[in-house]
Write a protein that holds these residues in place. Structure first.
Motif, PDB file in Angstrom:
ATOM      1  N   LYS A  61       0.823  -1.201   0.000  1.00  0.00           N
ATOM      2  CA  LYS A  61       0.000   0.000   0.000  1.00  0.00           C
ATOM      3  C   LYS A  61       0.863   1.259   0.000  1.00  0.00           C
ATOM      4  CE  LYS A  61      -3.915   2.164   2.345  1.00  0.00           C
ATOM      5  NZ  LYS A  61      -4.866   2.085   3.483  1.00  0.00           N
ATOM      6  N   GLY A  62       0.562   2.143  -0.938  1.00  0.00           N
ATOM      7  CA  GLY A  62       1.234   3.427  -0.998  1.00  0.00           C
ATOM      8  C   GLY A  62       2.545   3.426  -1.754  1.00  0.00           C
ATOM      9  N   THR A  63       3.047   2.253  -2.186  1.00  0.00           N
ATOM     10  CA  THR A  63       4.339   2.208  -2.870  1.00  0.00           C
ATOM     11  C   THR A  63       4.230   1.844  -4.343  1.00  0.00           C
ATOM     12  OG1 THR A  63       4.727  -0.133  -2.349  1.00  0.00           O
ATOM     13  CG2 THR A  63       5.421   1.496  -0.706  1.00  0.00           C
ATOM     14  N   ALA A  64       3.047   1.512  -4.819  1.00  0.00           N
ATOM     15  CA  ALA A  64       2.896   1.078  -6.212  1.00  0.00           C
ATOM     16  C   ALA A  64       3.214   2.222  -7.175  1.00  0.00           C
ATOM     17  CB  ALA A  64       1.479   0.571  -6.459  1.00  0.00           C
ATOM     18  N   ARG A  65       3.924   1.863  -8.253  1.00  0.00           N
ATOM     19  CA  ARG A  65       4.215   2.798  -9.326  1.00  0.00           C
ATOM     20  C   ARG A  65       4.026   2.081 -10.657  1.00  0.00           C
ATOM     21  NH1 ARG A  65       6.031   7.517  -7.579  1.00  0.00           N
ATOM     22  NH2 ARG A  65       6.566   8.172  -9.701  1.00  0.00           N
ATOM     23  N   THR A  66       3.595   2.831 -11.641  1.00  0.00           N
ATOM     24  CA  THR A  66       3.312   2.247 -12.954  1.00  0.00           C
ATOM     25  C   THR A  66       4.052   3.012 -14.036  1.00  0.00           C
ATOM     26  OG1 THR A  66       1.124   1.475 -12.267  1.00  0.00           O
ATOM     27  CG2 THR A  66       1.500   1.741 -14.636  1.00  0.00           C
ATOM     28  N   SER A  67       4.712   2.283 -14.922  1.00  0.00           N
ATOM     29  CA  SER A  67       5.333   2.892 -16.098  1.00  0.00           C
ATOM     30  C   SER A  67       4.427   2.665 -17.303  1.00  0.00           C
ATOM     31  CB  SER A  67       6.724   2.309 -16.362  1.00  0.00           C
ATOM     32  OG  SER A  67       6.642   0.934 -16.695  1.00  0.00           O
ATOM     33  N   VAL A  68       4.285   3.701 -18.124  1.00  0.00           N
ATOM     34  CA  VAL A  68       3.481   3.653 -19.341  1.00  0.00           C
ATOM     35  C   VAL A  68       4.417   3.914 -20.511  1.00  0.00           C
ATOM     36  CG1 VAL A  68       1.525   4.653 -20.592  1.00  0.00           C
ATOM     37  CG2 VAL A  68       1.474   4.509 -18.091  1.00  0.00           C
ATOM     38  N   SER A  69       4.568   2.926 -21.388  1.00  0.00           N
ATOM     39  CA  SER A  69       5.472   3.052 -22.533  1.00  0.00           C
ATOM     40  C   SER A  69       4.691   2.933 -23.830  1.00  0.00           C
ATOM     41  CB  SER A  69       6.547   1.961 -22.501  1.00  0.00           C
ATOM     42  OG  SER A  69       7.326   2.040 -21.327  1.00  0.00           O
ATOM     43  N   GLN A  70       4.826   3.933 -24.699  1.00  0.00           N
ATOM     44  CA  GLN A  70       4.262   3.812 -26.042  1.00  0.00           C
ATOM     45  C   GLN A  70       5.257   3.017 -26.890  1.00  0.00           C
ATOM     46  OE1 GLN A  70       3.961   6.895 -29.410  1.00  0.00           O
ATOM     47  NE2 GLN A  70       1.978   7.123 -28.350  1.00  0.00           N
ATOM     48  N   LEU A  71       4.779   1.947 -27.536  1.00  0.00           N
ATOM     49  CA  LEU A  71       5.655   1.043 -28.263  1.00  0.00           C
ATOM     50  C   LEU A  71       5.707   1.384 -29.744  1.00  0.00           C
ATOM     51  CD1 LEU A  71       4.562  -2.375 -26.695  1.00  0.00           C
ATOM     52  CD2 LEU A  71       6.449  -0.886 -25.979  1.00  0.00           C
TER      53      LEU A  71
END
Length: 269
Positions: free
Chosen positions: A84-94
């Motif tokens: 909880k509170g540490t999640a991070r998401t990367s979004v990459s356009q391919l």
């Protein structure tokens, strides 16, 4: 059948399931998770099904999903999902030519792409879909956090359809949210239990239960203006939400039960 391509073997292989991010379609073909360990992604040619390229997934990610918006492919990878509170998401356009990321941005939360509204990708948290939205400007890659009213925090699902975000609840509640401002446009009791992903026309929003019960909501007010009884009362899908609906002209295709679907004319609702 035009072609058939095996993407993996073994119990640890990823399923090329579009609904859950295992594969997505672009004009060049299908980009799918690939390999016996599910540790790659690949483009299968639209005409032949042959692998045009394959690339390794980021090794540090807990989970990666493939999504598409306006004919562009994206790799969505989350770390720290279960803390909880540490999640991070990367979004990459391919790049569909090579599979390499054209650009990557990172945002807080365990996010998934709902779709694109204008020049912005719209993302919601997979753990708390009603907790707020994140917008990514696909030109400048600028991030914008959009707050959603606190009463929406119990939403079970979030979906972007025709420029509006719809939040659904297991109780049957449906809320329409502006993706740019987070403002609630309307709240409605759809009368449909565990509604799944909605479909929408210019005038109505349609939701269905796992048993195939359908409700038509006024797209402006949220008022229920028509219903259709379900087809399956066996209880086989008690712990699931309704399946995605498909609207083609006036024909609404409604999945229900285990492997069934029926169609109705929405003008009759």
């Amino acid at each position: 059948m035009l072609w058939r391509t095996r993407t993996a073997l073994g119990q640890t292989a990823s399923v090329p399931d579009g609904e859950h991010g295992g594969a997505t379609a672009v004009p060049e073909g299908v980009i799918t998770l690939y390999g016996d360990q599910g540790d790659q992604y690949a483009l299968l040619d639209a005409d032949t099904g042959e692998v045009r390229w394959k690339r390794p997934k980021p090794q540090v990610a807990d989970d990666c999903r493939l999504r598409a918006a306006t004919e562009r492919a994206y790799l969505i990878c989350t770390t720290g999902r279960w803390h909880k509170g540490t999640a991070r998401t990367s979004v990459s356009q391919l790049s569909t030519a090579t599979g390499k990321p054209s650009w990557t941005v990172e945002a807080k939360g365990a996010l998934d792409v709902l779709g694109q509204d204008g020049d912005h990708l719209v993302l919601a948290d997979t753990v708390s879909p009603g907790g707020g939205l994140t917008l990514v400007d696909v030109s400048s890659r600028a991030l914008t956090a959009v707050r959603v009213p606190a009463e929406q925090s119990d939403a079970a699902g979030a979906y972007l359809v025709r420029g509006t975000v719809y939040l659904t609840r297991t109780s049957g509640g449906v809320s329409a949210i502006s993706p740019r401002t987070g403002r609630t446009l309307w709240d409605s009791n759809s009368t449909v239990e565990r509604p799944g992903p909605p479909a929408a026309s210019a005038t109505h929003v349609y939701v269905a239960s796992p048993s195939g019960r359908v409700a038509a909501l006024n797209a402006v007010t949220g008022k229920v203006e028509g219903t259709r009884s379900g087809r399956d009362d066996s209880g086989s899908a008690d712990n699931t939400s309704g399946a995605p609906l498909t609207l083609v002209g006036d024909a609404l295709y409604v999945p229900y039960g285990e492997r069934s679907v029926y169609t109705l004319d929405v003008r009759d609702l």
